[in-house]
Design a protein around this motif. Structure first.
Motif, PDB file in Angstrom:
ATOM      1  N   PRO A  29      20.188  61.006  10.200  1.00  0.00           N
ATOM      2  CA  PRO A  29      20.338  59.787  10.993  1.00  0.00           C
ATOM      3  C   PRO A  29      20.884  60.094  12.387  1.00  0.00           C
ATOM      4  N   PRO A  30      20.360  59.419  13.399  1.00  0.00           N
ATOM      5  CA  PRO A  30      20.789  59.709  14.767  1.00  0.00           C
ATOM      6  C   PRO A  30      22.222  59.254  15.030  1.00  0.00           C
ATOM      7  N   PRO A 122      25.001  68.453   9.920  1.00  0.00           N
ATOM      8  CA  PRO A 122      24.109  67.414  10.452  1.00  0.00           C
ATOM      9  C   PRO A 122      24.607  65.989  10.227  1.00  0.00           C
ATOM     10  N   ILE A 123      25.564  65.815   9.323  1.00  0.00           N
ATOM     11  CA  ILE A 123      26.078  64.468   9.052  1.00  0.00           C
ATOM     12  C   ILE A 123      27.503  64.380   9.587  1.00  0.00           C
ATOM     13  N   CYS A 183      29.146  59.441  16.257  1.00  0.00           N
ATOM     14  CA  CYS A 183      29.255  58.273  15.383  1.00  0.00           C
ATOM     15  C   CYS A 183      27.911  57.556  15.306  1.00  0.00           C
ATOM     16  N   TYR A 184      27.780  56.697  14.310  1.00  0.00           N
ATOM     17  CA  TYR A 184      26.549  55.945  14.087  1.00  0.00           C
ATOM     18  C   TYR A 184      26.690  54.550  14.684  1.00  0.00           C
ATOM     19  N   GLU A 185      25.575  54.036  15.186  1.00  0.00           N
ATOM     20  CA  GLU A 185      25.619  52.685  15.758  1.00  0.00           C
ATOM     21  C   GLU A 185      25.766  51.636  14.656  1.00  0.00           C
ATOM     22  N   ASP A 186      25.112  51.851  13.508  1.00  0.00           N
ATOM     23  CA  ASP A 186      25.153  50.846  12.442  1.00  0.00           C
ATOM     24  C   ASP A 186      24.998  51.549  11.098  1.00  0.00           C
ATOM     25  N   VAL A 187      26.127  51.858  10.465  1.00  0.00           N
ATOM     26  CA  VAL A 187      26.087  52.610   9.215  1.00  0.00           C
ATOM     27  C   VAL A 187      25.300  51.865   8.143  1.00  0.00           C
ATOM     28  N   ASP A 191      18.794  53.914   6.671  1.00  0.00           N
ATOM     29  CA  ASP A 191      17.940  53.945   5.481  1.00  0.00           C
ATOM     30  C   ASP A 191      18.023  55.345   4.872  1.00  0.00           C
ATOM     31  N   TRP A 192      18.860  55.480   3.839  1.00  0.00           N
ATOM     32  CA  TRP A 192      19.090  56.812   3.250  1.00  0.00           C
ATOM     33  C   TRP A 192      17.901  57.300   2.432  1.00  0.00           C
ATOM     34  N   THR A 193      16.913  56.444   2.211  1.00  0.00           N
ATOM     35  CA  THR A 193      15.724  56.934   1.522  1.00  0.00           C
ATOM     36  C   THR A 193      14.893  57.778   2.484  1.00  0.00           C
ATOM     37  N   TYR A 194      15.160  57.627   3.779  1.00  0.00           N
ATOM     38  CA  TYR A 194      14.382  58.353   4.780  1.00  0.00           C
ATOM     39  C   TYR A 194      15.102  59.615   5.248  1.00  0.00           C
ATOM     40  N   TYR A 195      16.426  59.554   5.300  1.00  0.00           N
ATOM     41  CA  TYR A 195      17.175  60.666   5.877  1.00  0.00           C
ATOM     42  C   TYR A 195      17.732  61.614   4.830  1.00  0.00           C
TER      43      TYR A 195
END
Ligand SMILES: *[C@@H]1O[C@H](CO)[C@@H](O)[C@H](O)[C@H]1NC(C)=O
Ligand SMILES: *[C@@H]1O[C@H](CO)[C@@H](O)[C@H](O)[C@H]1NC(C)=O
Ligand SMILES: *[C@@H]1O[C@H](CO)[C@@H](O)[C@H](O)[C@H]1NC(C)=O
Ligand SMILES: *[C@@H]1O[C@H](CO)[C@@H](O)[C@H](O)[C@H]1NC(C)=O
Ligand SMILES: CC(=O)N[C@H]1CO[C@H](CO)[C@@H](O)[C@@H]1O
Length: 198
Positions: A29-30, A122-123, A183-187, A191-195
């Motif tokens: 995730p970005p 990466p996370i 940090c993430y814009e919107d945790v 979509d954890w099925t994608y990342y």
């Protein structure tokens, strides 16, 4: 000493994911960068904790330290509170009689080494192993944050979580050693099925 509480200290949110990815893609995730972030619980084993009532739910955290301290994981994790604002630090307490390691936010410096994972991980997440339980504390039921050692079991009725930083604006206090965090814009919107997570 103030324990994390879902309602006032941490926005505990379940990130709802449908199913595991069938193919392995190395996509993460970005992230953005920000001086401040909130910690959002991502429930990894089962989804029970959803307590995010308003945009203002949850404490605002930041990593405090020199560039070198941040690089070598010896900075600390702070959150401003009080009137006038002053820094509060995050601490993992010594195991209690039940062997639980509770987490506190105390006025003053924080525990050295508590902070976010860094490149090349990466996370971006709070380093350590965390779980949450619906416990009855002095002031009533609360979703309590606890820490555990590698290999230690998660007690029945509790949920393993990762704490993901969601970019946030600051509390308004001037920071002595502000550092940019990934940090993430919107945790909740990831979509954890994608990342991938590893
Ligand atoms: C967040 O939770 C989802 C589903 O519960 C899981 O698939 C994902 O791996 C978790 N992400 C992290 C970084 O722990
Ligand atoms: C928390 O809830 C608010 C309002 O319902 C929402 O705008 C915000 O995106 C939520 N935060 C997270 C991390 O899901
Ligand atoms: C912030 O980091 C600096 C540099 O290490 C340190 O001197 C200071 O005590 C820290 N402040 C707090 C409140 O932890
Ligand atoms: C936690 O437990 C209390 C008492 O058993 C219950 O009233 C409350 O709804 C529970 N909270 C959550 C988020 O499950
Ligand atoms: C990685 C990073 O942003 N480091 C900064 C942390 O804060 C110190 C003190 O302000 C800066 O010198 C670093 O560049």
């Amino acid at each position: 000493m103030v324990s994390f509480k879902a309602t006032s200290a941490l926005a505990l949110l379940a990130s709802l994911a449908a199913s595991a990815p069938t193919t392995r893609r190395y996509v993460y995730p970005p992230t953005s960068t920000s001086l401040n972030f909130k910690l959002v619980a991502n429930v990894t084993d089962y989804a029970v904790l959803v307590q995010n009532t308003t945009v203002d739910s949850g404490r605002i955290f930041y990593v405090n330290g020199t560039a070198e301290e941040v690089r070598y994981n010896s900075a600390d994790l702070l959150s401003d509170g009080g009137t006038p604002l002053f820094p509060w630090g995050v601490w993992i307490n010594e195991p209690n009689a039940a062997g639980e390691q509770t987490v506190s936010v105390n006025a003053g410096i924080g525990q050295t080494g508590l902070g976010l994972t860094q490149f090349p991980d990466p996370i971006s997440e709070l380093r350590g192993l965390w779980y949450a339980c619906n416990n009855t504390l002095e002031y009533g039921p609360a979703i309590q944050l606890l820490s555990k050692e590698t290999g230690a079991p998660t007690p029945a009725g509790c949920a393993d979580i990762t704490l993901l930083p969601q970019c946030s604006v600051g509390s308004g206090m001037a920071q002595e050693f502000p550092n940019e965090s990934e940090c993430y814009e919107d945790v909740a919107g990831i979509d954890w099925t994608y990342y991938n997570t590893d």
